[in-house]
Write a protein that holds these residues in place. Structure first.
Motif, PDB file in Angstrom:
ATOM      1  N   LEU A 119      22.148-107.884 -68.779  1.00  0.00           N
ATOM      2  CA  LEU A 119      20.556-108.589 -69.310  1.00  0.00           C
ATOM      3  C   LEU A 119      20.707-109.646 -68.196  1.00  0.00           C
ATOM      4  O   LEU A 119      18.819-109.870 -67.494  1.00  0.00           O
ATOM      5  CB  LEU A 119      20.457-108.951 -70.876  1.00  0.00           C
ATOM      6  CG  LEU A 119      19.129-109.180 -70.860  1.00  0.00           C
ATOM      7  CD1 LEU A 119      18.397-108.108 -70.800  1.00  0.00           C
ATOM      8  CD2 LEU A 119      18.926-109.693 -72.196  1.00  0.00           C
ATOM      9  N   LEU A 120      21.467-111.116 -67.723  1.00  0.00           N
ATOM     10  CA  LEU A 120      20.862-111.986 -66.926  1.00  0.00           C
ATOM     11  C   LEU A 120      20.815-111.104 -65.506  1.00  0.00           C
ATOM     12  O   LEU A 120      19.868-111.289 -64.644  1.00  0.00           O
ATOM     13  CB  LEU A 120      22.055-112.990 -67.222  1.00  0.00           C
ATOM     14  CG  LEU A 120      22.226-113.631 -68.505  1.00  0.00           C
ATOM     15  CD1 LEU A 120      23.657-114.307 -68.430  1.00  0.00           C
ATOM     16  CD2 LEU A 120      20.909-114.840 -68.858  1.00  0.00           C
ATOM     17  N   VAL A 121      21.664-110.259 -65.165  1.00  0.00           N
ATOM     18  CA  VAL A 121      21.947-109.286 -64.366  1.00  0.00           C
ATOM     19  C   VAL A 121      20.073-109.282 -63.751  1.00  0.00           C
ATOM     20  O   VAL A 121      20.230-109.332 -62.513  1.00  0.00           O
ATOM     21  CB  VAL A 121      23.015-108.786 -63.571  1.00  0.00           C
ATOM     22  CG1 VAL A 121      22.710-107.862 -62.234  1.00  0.00           C
ATOM     23  CG2 VAL A 121      24.537-109.473 -63.610  1.00  0.00           C
ATOM     24  N   ILE A 122      20.343-108.100 -64.432  1.00  0.00           N
ATOM     25  CA  ILE A 122      18.937-107.382 -64.303  1.00  0.00           C
ATOM     26  C   ILE A 122      17.726-108.626 -63.973  1.00  0.00           C
ATOM     27  O   ILE A 122      16.587-108.067 -63.176  1.00  0.00           O
ATOM     28  CB  ILE A 122      18.263-106.631 -65.433  1.00  0.00           C
ATOM     29  CG1 ILE A 122      18.859-105.052 -65.683  1.00  0.00           C
ATOM     30  CG2 ILE A 122      16.988-106.178 -65.553  1.00  0.00           C
ATOM     31  CD1 ILE A 122      19.253-104.726 -66.967  1.00  0.00           C
ATOM     32  N   ILE A 123      17.789-110.019 -65.300  1.00  0.00           N
ATOM     33  CA  ILE A 123      16.534-110.768 -65.161  1.00  0.00           C
ATOM     34  C   ILE A 123      16.753-111.491 -63.501  1.00  0.00           C
ATOM     35  O   ILE A 123      15.921-112.007 -63.084  1.00  0.00           O
ATOM     36  CB  ILE A 123      16.766-112.035 -66.406  1.00  0.00           C
ATOM     37  CG1 ILE A 123      16.325-111.081 -67.418  1.00  0.00           C
ATOM     38  CG2 ILE A 123      15.334-113.507 -66.276  1.00  0.00           C
ATOM     39  CD1 ILE A 123      16.652-111.651 -68.411  1.00  0.00           C
ATOM     40  N   GLY A 124      17.919-111.621 -63.979  1.00  0.00           N
ATOM     41  CA  GLY A 124      17.984-112.084 -61.921  1.00  0.00           C
ATOM     42  C   GLY A 124      17.269-111.871 -60.699  1.00  0.00           C
ATOM     43  O   GLY A 124      16.979-111.868 -59.932  1.00  0.00           O
ATOM     44  N   LEU A 125      17.843-109.723 -60.830  1.00  0.00           N
ATOM     45  CA  LEU A 125      16.790-109.220 -59.537  1.00  0.00           C
ATOM     46  C   LEU A 125      15.470-109.104 -59.681  1.00  0.00           C
ATOM     47  O   LEU A 125      15.262-108.852 -58.471  1.00  0.00           O
ATOM     48  CB  LEU A 125      17.429-107.649 -60.557  1.00  0.00           C
ATOM     49  CG  LEU A 125      19.175-107.567 -59.885  1.00  0.00           C
ATOM     50  CD1 LEU A 125      19.700-106.468 -59.966  1.00  0.00           C
ATOM     51  CD2 LEU A 125      19.683-107.798 -58.102  1.00  0.00           C
ATOM     52  N   ILE A 126      15.061-109.159 -61.032  1.00  0.00           N
ATOM     53  CA  ILE A 126      13.274-109.093 -61.030  1.00  0.00           C
ATOM     54  C   ILE A 126      12.684-110.277 -60.224  1.00  0.00           C
ATOM     55  O   ILE A 126      12.022-110.883 -59.691  1.00  0.00           O
ATOM     56  CB  ILE A 126      12.978-108.998 -62.745  1.00  0.00           C
ATOM     57  CG1 ILE A 126      13.319-107.623 -62.851  1.00  0.00           C
ATOM     58  CG2 ILE A 126      11.780-109.322 -62.965  1.00  0.00           C
ATOM     59  CD1 ILE A 126      13.566-107.527 -64.028  1.00  0.00           C
ATOM     60  N   ILE A 127      13.290-111.434 -61.002  1.00  0.00           N
ATOM     61  CA  ILE A 127      12.949-112.309 -60.054  1.00  0.00           C
ATOM     62  C   ILE A 127      13.551-112.945 -58.563  1.00  0.00           C
ATOM     63  O   ILE A 127      12.092-113.181 -58.051  1.00  0.00           O
ATOM     64  CB  ILE A 127      13.974-114.050 -60.965  1.00  0.00           C
ATOM     65  CG1 ILE A 127      13.819-113.988 -62.381  1.00  0.00           C
ATOM     66  CG2 ILE A 127      13.394-115.147 -60.506  1.00  0.00           C
ATOM     67  CD1 ILE A 127      14.070-115.168 -63.382  1.00  0.00           C
ATOM     68  N   GLY A 128      14.750-112.625 -58.003  1.00  0.00           N
ATOM     69  CA  GLY A 128      14.504-112.556 -56.627  1.00  0.00           C
ATOM     70  C   GLY A 128      13.597-111.164 -56.337  1.00  0.00           C
ATOM     71  O   GLY A 128      12.638-111.662 -55.261  1.00  0.00           O
TER      72      GLY A 128
ATOM     73  N   VAL B   5      10.120-110.823 -57.574  1.00  0.00           N
ATOM     74  CA  VAL B   5       8.981-111.297 -57.314  1.00  0.00           C
ATOM     75  C   VAL B   5       9.204-112.333 -56.195  1.00  0.00           C
ATOM     76  O   VAL B   5       8.245-112.643 -55.213  1.00  0.00           O
ATOM     77  CB  VAL B   5       8.926-111.826 -58.440  1.00  0.00           C
ATOM     78  CG1 VAL B   5       7.769-112.616 -58.676  1.00  0.00           C
ATOM     79  CG2 VAL B   5       9.004-111.013 -59.678  1.00  0.00           C
ATOM     80  N   TRP B   6      10.160-112.686 -55.933  1.00  0.00           N
ATOM     81  CA  TRP B   6      10.507-113.833 -54.680  1.00  0.00           C
ATOM     82  C   TRP B   6      10.422-113.750 -54.025  1.00  0.00           C
ATOM     83  O   TRP B   6       9.567-114.345 -52.646  1.00  0.00           O
ATOM     84  CB  TRP B   6      12.019-114.985 -55.246  1.00  0.00           C
ATOM     85  CG  TRP B   6      11.031-116.150 -53.976  1.00  0.00           C
ATOM     86  CD1 TRP B   6      10.590-117.298 -54.534  1.00  0.00           C
ATOM     87  CD2 TRP B   6      12.775-116.450 -52.903  1.00  0.00           C
ATOM     88  NE1 TRP B   6      11.186-117.947 -53.309  1.00  0.00           N
ATOM     89  CE2 TRP B   6      12.527-117.295 -51.866  1.00  0.00           C
ATOM     90  CE3 TRP B   6      13.411-115.028 -52.053  1.00  0.00           C
ATOM     91  CZ2 TRP B   6      12.616-118.068 -50.790  1.00  0.00           C
ATOM     92  CZ3 TRP B   6      13.584-115.793 -51.538  1.00  0.00           C
ATOM     93  CH2 TRP B   6      13.594-116.959 -50.659  1.00  0.00           C
ATOM     94  N   ILE B   7      11.114-112.919 -53.328  1.00  0.00           N
ATOM     95  CA  ILE B   7      10.731-111.577 -52.178  1.00  0.00           C
ATOM     96  C   ILE B   7       9.411-111.264 -51.807  1.00  0.00           C
ATOM     97  O   ILE B   7       8.976-112.240 -50.895  1.00  0.00           O
ATOM     98  CB  ILE B   7      11.753-111.148 -51.730  1.00  0.00           C
ATOM     99  CG1 ILE B   7      13.301-111.849 -51.619  1.00  0.00           C
ATOM    100  CG2 ILE B   7      11.799-110.127 -50.939  1.00  0.00           C
ATOM    101  CD1 ILE B   7      14.304-110.579 -52.154  1.00  0.00           C
TER     102      ILE B   7
ATOM    103  N   ASN C   6       7.197-112.952 -48.396  1.00  0.00           N
ATOM    104  CA  ASN C   6       6.059-111.835 -47.575  1.00  0.00           C
ATOM    105  C   ASN C   6       5.274-111.701 -47.630  1.00  0.00           C
ATOM    106  O   ASN C   6       4.409-111.741 -46.297  1.00  0.00           O
ATOM    107  CB  ASN C   6       6.903-110.198 -48.214  1.00  0.00           C
ATOM    108  CG  ASN C   6       8.387-110.491 -47.362  1.00  0.00           C
ATOM    109  OD1 ASN C   6       8.990-111.292 -47.151  1.00  0.00           O
ATOM    110  ND2 ASN C   6       8.675-109.550 -48.052  1.00  0.00           N
ATOM    111  N   LYS C   7       4.733-112.087 -48.497  1.00  0.00           N
ATOM    112  CA  LYS C   7       3.458-112.271 -48.653  1.00  0.00           C
ATOM    113  C   LYS C   7       2.366-112.954 -48.385  1.00  0.00           C
ATOM    114  O   LYS C   7       1.277-112.943 -47.791  1.00  0.00           O
ATOM    115  CB  LYS C   7       2.521-111.782 -50.915  1.00  0.00           C
ATOM    116  CG  LYS C   7       1.010-111.523 -49.947  1.00  0.00           C
ATOM    117  CD  LYS C   7       0.383-111.788 -52.265  1.00  0.00           C
ATOM    118  CE  LYS C   7      -0.841-111.314 -52.238  1.00  0.00           C
ATOM    119  NZ  LYS C   7      -1.664-111.519 -53.390  1.00  0.00           N
TER     120      LYS C   7
END
Length: 329
Positions: A309-318, A320-322, A326-327
């Motif tokens: 779960l922590l890995v999935i949350i980290g991937l989602i945050i990353g 969104v940040w990327i 880019n935007k």
């Protein structure tokens, strides 16, 4: 309208400023001897109806001679301005408390005129429904007039024992000069009763913890509440007692011996409350206790799940940040 302010608690120069809406109607005077005025001018024509706000800020100003690390204080005040509609409008609040049986049931609808015109005729009805949405009672609210920007209350009541103990909801409909406003609220009619909300239905062989969530079903305290637990006609547990406040929930618990075969077994939970008692027939499921290997596996699976779960949350945050970076580029 003029509000006078005095600045205390500082020996520094203070700058006063304004922010927000309606600034064309609001000004501040120069700060002299740590005093100033806030001047609000009432316009001949009101702005569009709605909610507005403006803020008053007082900020310390540091002198050029000061150096090094320091701090400057800032104080703000926020003012809310409600511009009423030019015609007729109301807001209503309809809050119904819970009642005990054998009591009259009063209903009140609080009404506030939000418009600039007087309301000539203000009437209403209250309809009470059970949880199956069947109408069980109806009341007429006596009419009256309501001046602009004033408030009033429309009230009516049901006689005692018109409603039996249960949970209900009511709808208030207020009519004002051809328009209407509605509001709803739920309430309970209570009696001296202890409700079994939930209980531990699955028990391990050998010794098992038992929990029962119970609820006081009326508006007076229950001084003593406890339970006995039986399986296959054998009483196995008497829980410690507790006290419950009006409408309060509480937990009865204890440890019982469960020397039974695995599977479903008939059982009963007898609830004792003050001078009354009742029996709830229930079903218990006896299961084999977890082995040490099963407990270790369960803990391992929980740890793996938590890490995943922590890995999935980290991937989602990353991600969104990327995407934001880019935007911005």
């Amino acid at each position: 309208m003029v509000n006078h302010y005095q600045i205390d608690g500082t020996d520094k120069e203070v700058k006063v400023s304004l922010g927000g809406d309606l600034l064309k109607y609001v000004t501040v005077t120069e700060v002299i001897n740590n005093q100033f005025d806030l001047i609000i001018e009432m316009p001949e024509t009101l702005p569009e109806p709605g909610s507005y706000s403006f803020s008053l800020h007082a900020n310390e100003i540091g002198s050029p001679e000061e150096s090094g690390v320091g701090s400057l204080l800032s104080v703000s005040l926020r003012f809310e301005v409600e511009v009423p509609p030019h015609g007729k409008a109301i807001s209503i609040s309809f809050d119904i408390p819970d009642f005990n049986e054998h009591q009259p049931i009063p209903f009140s609808v609080n009404i506030v005129s939000k418009g600039l015109e007087n309301i000539n005729s203000l009437t209403g009805t209250i309809t009470v429904y059970d949880l199956k949405n069947n109408s069980v009672a109806s009341l007429h609210l006596k009419g009256k007039a309501l001046p602009a920007l004033a408030s009033t209350t429309l009230s009516a009541s049901l006689p005692p024992d018109k409603l039996s103990p249960a949970t209900y909801w009511a709808e208030a409909v207020v009519n004002y000069d051809g328009e209407e406003k509605m509001a709803q609220d739920a309430f309970k009619i209570g009696n001296l009763d202890l409700i079994l909300v939930n209980y531990t239905s699955q028990l391990e062989q050998g010794f098992a913890e038992f929990h029962a969530l119970v609820e006081n079903n009326w508006g007076n305290p229950i001084q003593i509440a406890y339970a006995t637990v039986s399986i296959n006609g054998t009483e196995l547990l008497t829980t410690p007692s507790l006290s419950l406040g009006p409408w309060q929930k509480g937990e009865l618990k204890g440890i019982l011996r469960t020397d039974f075969l695995t599977g479903n077994h008939t059982g009963s939970i007898q609830l004792f409350y003050d001078c009354l008692s009742k029996i709830e027939n229930v079903t218990f499921i006896i299961v084999e206790p977890l082995t040490e290997e099963q407990e270790d596996l369960s803990v391992t699976l929980m740890i793996i799940f938590g890490i995943s779960l922590l890995v999935i949350i980290g991937l989602i945050i990353g991600w969104v940040w990327i995407k934001k970076r880019n935007k911005n580029k």
